[in-house]
Enzyme design. Structure first.
Site, short mmCIF file in Angstrom:
data_model
loop_
_atom_site.label_atom_id
_atom_site.label_comp_id
_atom_site.label_asym_id
_atom_site.label_seq_id
_atom_site.Cartn_x
_atom_site.Cartn_y
_atom_site.Cartn_z
N GLY A 102 0.84 -1.18 0.00
CA GLY A 102 0.00 0.00 0.00
C GLY A 102 0.88 1.24 0.00
N TYR A 103 0.27 2.35 -0.35
CA TYR A 103 1.03 3.59 -0.53
C TYR A 103 0.59 4.64 0.48
CZ TYR A 103 2.89 1.24 -4.46
OH TYR A 103 3.56 0.32 -5.22
N LEU A 104 1.57 5.11 1.24
CA LEU A 104 1.33 6.20 2.18
C LEU A 104 1.36 7.53 1.46
CD1 LEU A 104 3.66 4.89 5.02
CD2 LEU A 104 1.16 4.69 4.91
N ASP A 149 -3.24 5.31 1.33
CA ASP A 149 -4.21 5.95 0.43
C ASP A 149 -4.53 4.97 -0.69
OD1 ASP A 149 -4.24 8.36 1.81
OD2 ASP A 149 -2.59 9.20 0.65
#
Length: 149
Positions: free
Chosen positions: A29-31, A78
């Protein structure tokens, strides 16, 4: 430094037996996507990654995470959590195809990545005939962008 080419795979060739290759189960996942800050679970390994801007060549820094730290950061991503199976397919003595079969709402997307020791070998690479469209120079298929689709 990461130097890689990326290709769409429309369908796998009949002769390719995936069960004969090493498989990694990945979720990521992407912060943040500009710059890219990613968390990843790769089998039982956890890491935080920073990637600079770029298409074929980018700076990449990986820091180890504990499972507890990964689980703490997971609700902060996000977009979607990307899940995929990555098969490691030797191509030569120095090159490996990383074949990603995406799961969930990104299925049946299949991408192949090949990492190179230098830009010259990346620029002169001749892809196997079962590779589809070269999407290296399109950010559309960066996982950070797939997480936002």
């Amino acid at each position: 430094m990461e130097i890689e080419r990326k290709y769409l795979i429309r369908h796998l060739p009949a002769h390719l037996r995936l069960d004969s290759f090493s498989c990694r189960i990945i979720e990521q996942g992407y912060l943040n996507t500009t710059p890219v800050i990613r968390i990843r679970k790769d089998n039982d390994k956890y890491e935080l990654t920073y990637k600079s801007s770029g298409l074929m060549t980018r700076e990449e820094y990986n820091l180890p995470l504990t499972e507890k730290a990964y689980l703490h950061l997971l609700p902060k991503i996000d977009g979607r959590l990307i899940r995929k199976k990555r098969y490691m397919i030797p191509l030569s003595d120095i090159l490996t195809i990383e074949l990603d079969l995406f799961e969930g709402d990104l299925a049946p997307l299949i991408l192949a990545e090949v990492e190179f020791p230098d830009e010259t070998s990346a620029n002169t690479f001749c892809a196997p005939d079962w590779f589809g469209k070269d999407v290296t120079f399109s950010g559309e298929y960066h996982n950070s962008n797939l997480s936002k689709m």
